[in-house]
Design an enzyme around this catalytic site. Structure first.
Site, PDB file in Angstrom:
ATOM      1  N   GLU A 152     -30.906  42.599 -31.774  1.00 46.24           N
ATOM      2  CA  GLU A 152     -29.232  42.602 -31.395  1.00 46.24           C
ATOM      3  C   GLU A 152     -29.581  42.071 -29.832  1.00 46.24           C
ATOM      4  O   GLU A 152     -30.093  42.715 -29.138  1.00 46.24           O
ATOM      5  CB  GLU A 152     -28.655  43.753 -31.616  1.00 46.24           C
ATOM      6  CG  GLU A 152     -28.377  44.015 -33.154  1.00 46.24           C
ATOM      7  CD  GLU A 152     -27.325  45.351 -33.405  1.00 46.24           C
ATOM      8  OE1 GLU A 152     -27.399  46.034 -32.522  1.00 46.24           O
ATOM      9  OE2 GLU A 152     -27.454  45.673 -34.374  1.00 46.24           O
ATOM     10  N   LYS A 204     -26.303  21.376 -44.308  1.00 48.59           N
ATOM     11  CA  LYS A 204     -25.962  20.100 -45.012  1.00 48.59           C
ATOM     12  C   LYS A 204     -26.643  18.999 -44.437  1.00 48.59           C
ATOM     13  O   LYS A 204     -28.026  18.953 -44.970  1.00 48.59           O
ATOM     14  CB  LYS A 204     -24.623  19.907 -44.601  1.00 48.59           C
ATOM     15  CG  LYS A 204     -23.574  21.277 -45.038  1.00 48.59           C
ATOM     16  CD  LYS A 204     -22.282  21.010 -45.217  1.00 48.59           C
ATOM     17  CE  LYS A 204     -21.526  22.202 -45.511  1.00 48.59           C
ATOM     18  NZ  LYS A 204     -20.909  23.335 -44.585  1.00 48.59           N
ATOM     19  N   THR A 263     -22.627  23.843 -39.409  1.00 52.07           N
ATOM     20  CA  THR A 263     -23.858  24.385 -40.135  1.00 52.07           C
ATOM     21  C   THR A 263     -24.896  23.817 -40.103  1.00 52.07           C
ATOM     22  O   THR A 263     -25.109  22.752 -39.501  1.00 52.07           O
ATOM     23  CB  THR A 263     -23.372  24.479 -41.788  1.00 52.07           C
ATOM     24  OG1 THR A 263     -23.196  23.174 -42.149  1.00 52.07           O
ATOM     25  CG2 THR A 263     -22.114  25.238 -42.159  1.00 52.07           C
ATOM     26  N   TYR A 300     -35.381  43.475 -36.039  1.00 51.47           N
ATOM     27  CA  TYR A 300     -34.077  44.028 -35.261  1.00 51.47           C
ATOM     28  C   TYR A 300     -34.059  43.036 -34.028  1.00 51.47           C
ATOM     29  O   TYR A 300     -35.007  43.427 -33.230  1.00 51.47           O
ATOM     30  CB  TYR A 300     -33.665  45.330 -35.180  1.00 51.47           C
ATOM     31  CG  TYR A 300     -32.649  45.472 -36.322  1.00 51.47           C
ATOM     32  CD1 TYR A 300     -31.243  44.827 -35.952  1.00 51.47           C
ATOM     33  CD2 TYR A 300     -32.568  46.517 -37.057  1.00 51.47           C
ATOM     34  CE1 TYR A 300     -30.354  45.019 -36.739  1.00 51.47           C
ATOM     35  CE2 TYR A 300     -31.514  46.567 -38.009  1.00 51.47           C
ATOM     36  CZ  TYR A 300     -30.228  45.947 -37.767  1.00 51.47           C
ATOM     37  OH  TYR A 300     -29.273  46.051 -38.888  1.00 51.47           O
ATOM     38  N   ASP A 304     -15.418  20.940 -35.768  1.00 49.44           N
ATOM     39  CA  ASP A 304     -16.516  21.714 -37.093  1.00 49.44           C
ATOM     40  C   ASP A 304     -17.143  20.249 -37.589  1.00 49.44           C
ATOM     41  O   ASP A 304     -16.647  19.461 -38.474  1.00 49.44           O
ATOM     42  CB  ASP A 304     -15.730  22.303 -37.943  1.00 49.44           C
ATOM     43  CG  ASP A 304     -16.742  22.890 -38.779  1.00 49.44           C
ATOM     44  OD1 ASP A 304     -17.560  22.461 -39.100  1.00 49.44           O
ATOM     45  OD2 ASP A 304     -16.159  23.866 -39.679  1.00 49.44           O
ATOM     46  N   ARG A 319     -29.779  27.840 -44.425  1.00 47.86           N
ATOM     47  CA  ARG A 319     -28.343  27.945 -44.266  1.00 47.86           C
ATOM     48  C   ARG A 319     -28.139  28.704 -43.179  1.00 47.86           C
ATOM     49  O   ARG A 319     -28.723  29.925 -42.924  1.00 47.86           O
ATOM     50  CB  ARG A 319     -28.021  28.927 -45.583  1.00 47.86           C
ATOM     51  CG  ARG A 319     -28.312  28.482 -46.867  1.00 47.86           C
ATOM     52  CD  ARG A 319     -27.851  29.111 -48.176  1.00 47.86           C
ATOM     53  NE  ARG A 319     -26.318  28.798 -48.030  1.00 47.86           N
ATOM     54  CZ  ARG A 319     -26.113  27.515 -48.658  1.00 47.86           C
ATOM     55  NH1 ARG A 319     -26.852  26.504 -48.988  1.00 47.86           N
ATOM     56  NH2 ARG A 319     -24.893  27.019 -48.692  1.00 47.86           N
TER      57      ARG A 319
HETATM   58  N1  DSN Z   1     -18.464  25.135 -48.887  1.00 43.97           N
HETATM   59  C1  DSN Z   1     -18.861  23.718 -48.097  1.00 43.97           C
HETATM   60  C2  DSN Z   1     -18.811  22.621 -48.561  1.00 43.97           C
HETATM   61  O1  DSN Z   1     -19.042  22.654 -49.862  1.00 43.97           O
HETATM   62  O2  DSN Z   1     -18.259  21.634 -48.055  1.00 43.97           O
HETATM   63  C3  DSN Z   1     -18.047  23.892 -46.845  1.00 43.97           C
HETATM   64  O3  DSN Z   1     -18.371  25.162 -46.094  1.00 43.97           O
END
Ligand code: DSN
Length: 426
Positions: A49, A222, A219, A47, A193, A228
Site C-alpha cells: 500500500e 485490450k 485499460t 503487500y 478514456d 487485465r
Molecule cells: N467491457 C469492456 C468492453 O468489452 O468494451 C469495456 O470495459
C-alpha cells in the site's frame, strides 16, 4: 497440498476453448508468455500500500523498482509526464478520476451508453451515474460519428465540470482538439478514456489524446495486449492545481489528487504481480514489432468490415479506423437479435458480443447489433486474407442460427483453422 483438480481442469477447458476458437470480442486479446509469467509470479505475495518510496509496509524495495519501471515505460510509450499504474481496472481508473475532479452530485458529460459509451461514463447503475449527475452527447443519426455540435450545445447549457470522451463500441477517430476547445469554453476538465484504441495510439496509428486531454485513462488488456488492469496518465497539464482545496487550505496538484484518489481513495494494496506484467507489456509495446502488430490489427479490421459490407451487412459509421466493427444486423436480418446471433456464433466457437447500435429499437439484453474486433485474432497469426473466410463462416451461422448441423459444420472449420496456431505467435 493436493492438486486442485476441480479448478485446474476448468482452466484446461478454458485453454482448450481459447485455443480452438475464433476470438472476435473487440476488448479481448492474447498476452505473451512473459506477461503471463509475470502475473503468475511471487509478486502476488507482497503487500505494498502506498507508492514507490512511500509505502505502508516493509520489504517493498523490489516491488518499488517494478512499479517505477512500469511508470517509466508507460510514460515513454504515450509521451506522458505523469502516470499511475495501480488501478485494478479501467472502471477503477475512471472512478479515481471522478473522485479527484468532482464532488458527489457534480455534473459531468459522457457519450450516451446506447451510442457506444461505457458503463463508467454515466450509466445509472454504475457509480458514475449513481453518485454524479450525467448529461450526454450522441452520435449523428446519418453518419454514426460523434456529434460534436451537440456536445458543445449540451456543454454550454449544462456546464459540466468534467467531459468524458472515449467509448466501448465506436470505430472512428475522435476529434480531441475540438473536445478540448469545448472543455475550455465551459471550464471543464477533459478526460479521455482510450481503453479500446490504446494499442493503436501507442503504435502511432491514431492521434494521441495526451496532447489534448487534461487526463487520460485506459485499460491495459485490450489492444495494448497486457494483463487485465488500468492506468491513469497526464501530459502537460499534470502539474495544474484544479481548485480542490484541502481542509488546511492547500490547493493540491492534480497528480497528487489522482494518486490519493487511487490509493487510499478507491483501492487498497496494489497488485504488484499485475503491475509487473503491465511493465512487461509496456516494454513489448515499445518494441518496433508492436507497430507491425497494431498495423495488422487495423488492416484485419478494415478487411473484415469490407467483407461484411460486400455481403450486405450495415456497419455503423460505414467502416472502421481502429480495431472495432459495429454491425447493425437489422438491414440484412430484420428479425435476428444480437442475443440470438451471439449465442449461435458461440455454439460455432466464434466468440463475439451482442451490442446496442445507435438509435436501437431493442433493449440492451436483446440488441440489434453485433460488435466484432481483431485484436485477439491478430496475435494468432491471422492476416487480411483470412478475413473474408471468417466473414463467410459468420454469415453461414447467421443465416441459420438455430440449425445445429450448420453450426457443427462451421465449428469444425473454425477448430481446423485455429487448433494448431499458437496462442501468441506475434
Ligand atoms: N467491457 C469492456 C468492453 O468489452 O468494451 C469495456 O470495459
Amino acid at each position: 497440498m493436493e492438486r486442485d483438480n476441480a479448478i485446474f481442469e476448468l482452466i484446461e477447458r478454458e485453454h482448450h476453448r481459447q485455443q480452438g476458437g475464433l476470438e472476435l470480442i473487440a476488448s479481448e486479446n492474447f498476452v505473451s508468455e512473459q506477461v503471463m509469467r509475470a502475473m503468475g509470479s511471487c509478486l502476488t505475495n507482497k503487500y505494498a500500500e502506498g507508492y514507490p518510496g512511500h509505502r505502508y509496509y516493509g520489504g517493498c524495495q523490489v516491488v518499488d523498482e517494478v512499479e517505477s519501471l512500469a511508470i517509466e515505460r508507460i510514460k515513454a510509450l504515450f509521451d506522458a509526464e505523469w502516470a499511475n499504474v495501480q488501478p485494478h481496472s479501467g472502471a477503477q481508473a475512471n472512478m479515481a478520476v471522478f473522485m479527484a475532479c468532482l464532488n458527489a452530485g457534480d455534473k459531468f458529460m459522457g457519450l450516451n451508453l446506447a451510442h457506444g459509451g461505457h458503463l463508467s461514463h454515466g450509466s445509472p447503475v454504475n457509480f458514475s451515474g449513481i453518485m454524479f449527475q450525467q448529461c450526454e452527447y450522441n452520435v449523428c443519426p446519418d453518419t454514426g460519428l460523434v456529434d460534436y455540435d451537440m456536445m458543445e450545445e449540451v456543454a454550454l447549457r449544462e456546464r459540466p465540470r468534467l467531459i468524458v470522451g472515449g467509448a466501448s463500441a465506436y470505430s472512428r477517430e475522435w476529434d480531441y482538439a475540438r473536445m478540448r476547445a469545448i472543455a475550455d469554453k465551459v471550464g471543464a476538465i477533459l478526460l479521455i478514456d482510450m481503453a479500446h484504441p490504446a494499442g493503436l495510439i501507442a503504435a502511432g496509428l491514431l492521434e494521441n489524446p495526451l496532447k489534448y486531454a487534461h487526463i487520460v485513462t485506459s485499460t491495459t488488456h485490450k489492444t495494448l495486449r497486457g494483463p487485465r488492469g488500468g492506468i491513469i496518465l497526464m501530459g502537460k497539464d499534470f502539474d495544474n492545481p484544479w481548485g480542490k482545496v484541502t481542509k488546511k487550505g492547500v490547493v493540491r496538484k492534480m497528480s497528487s489528487l489522482l494518486d490519493s484518489a487511487v490509493f487510499p481513495g478507491v483501492q487498497g494494496g496494489p497488485l504488484e504481480h499485475v503491475i509487473a506484467a503491465k511493465a512487461v507489456a509496456f516494454g513489448e509495446a515499445l518494441q518496433p514489432s508492436f507497430k507491425d502488430y497494431a498495423l495488422q490489427v487495423r488492416a484485419n479490421a478494415r478487411a473484415m468490415a469490407q467483407a461484411l459490407i460486400d455481403r450486405g451487412y450495415k456497419i455503423c459509421s460505414g467502416g472502421t479506423d481502429n480495431h472495432c466493427i459495429l454491425v447493425d444486423l437489422r438491414t440484412k436480418f430484420p428479425e435476428l437479435t444480437g442475443k440470438v446471433a451471439e449465442n449461435a456464433l458461440v455454439a460455432a466457437d466464434i466468440t463475439a458480443n451482442k451490442n446496442m447500435v445507435p438509435f436501437d429499437d431493442r433493449s440492451a439484453f436483446q440488441t440489434s447489433g453485433l460488435r466484432l474486433g481483431t485484436p485477439a485474432i491478430t496475435p494468432r497469426g491471422l492476416k487480411e486474407d483470412s478475413m473474408e473466410p471468417i466473414v463467410e463462416l459468420i454469415d453461414t451461422v447467421l443465416h441459420a442460427p438455430e440449425d445445429e448441423h450448420v453450426i457443427a459444420a462451421v465449428r469444425a472449420k473454425v477448430n481446423e483453422m485455429m487448433n494448431d496456431r499458437p496462442m501468441f505467435a506475434w
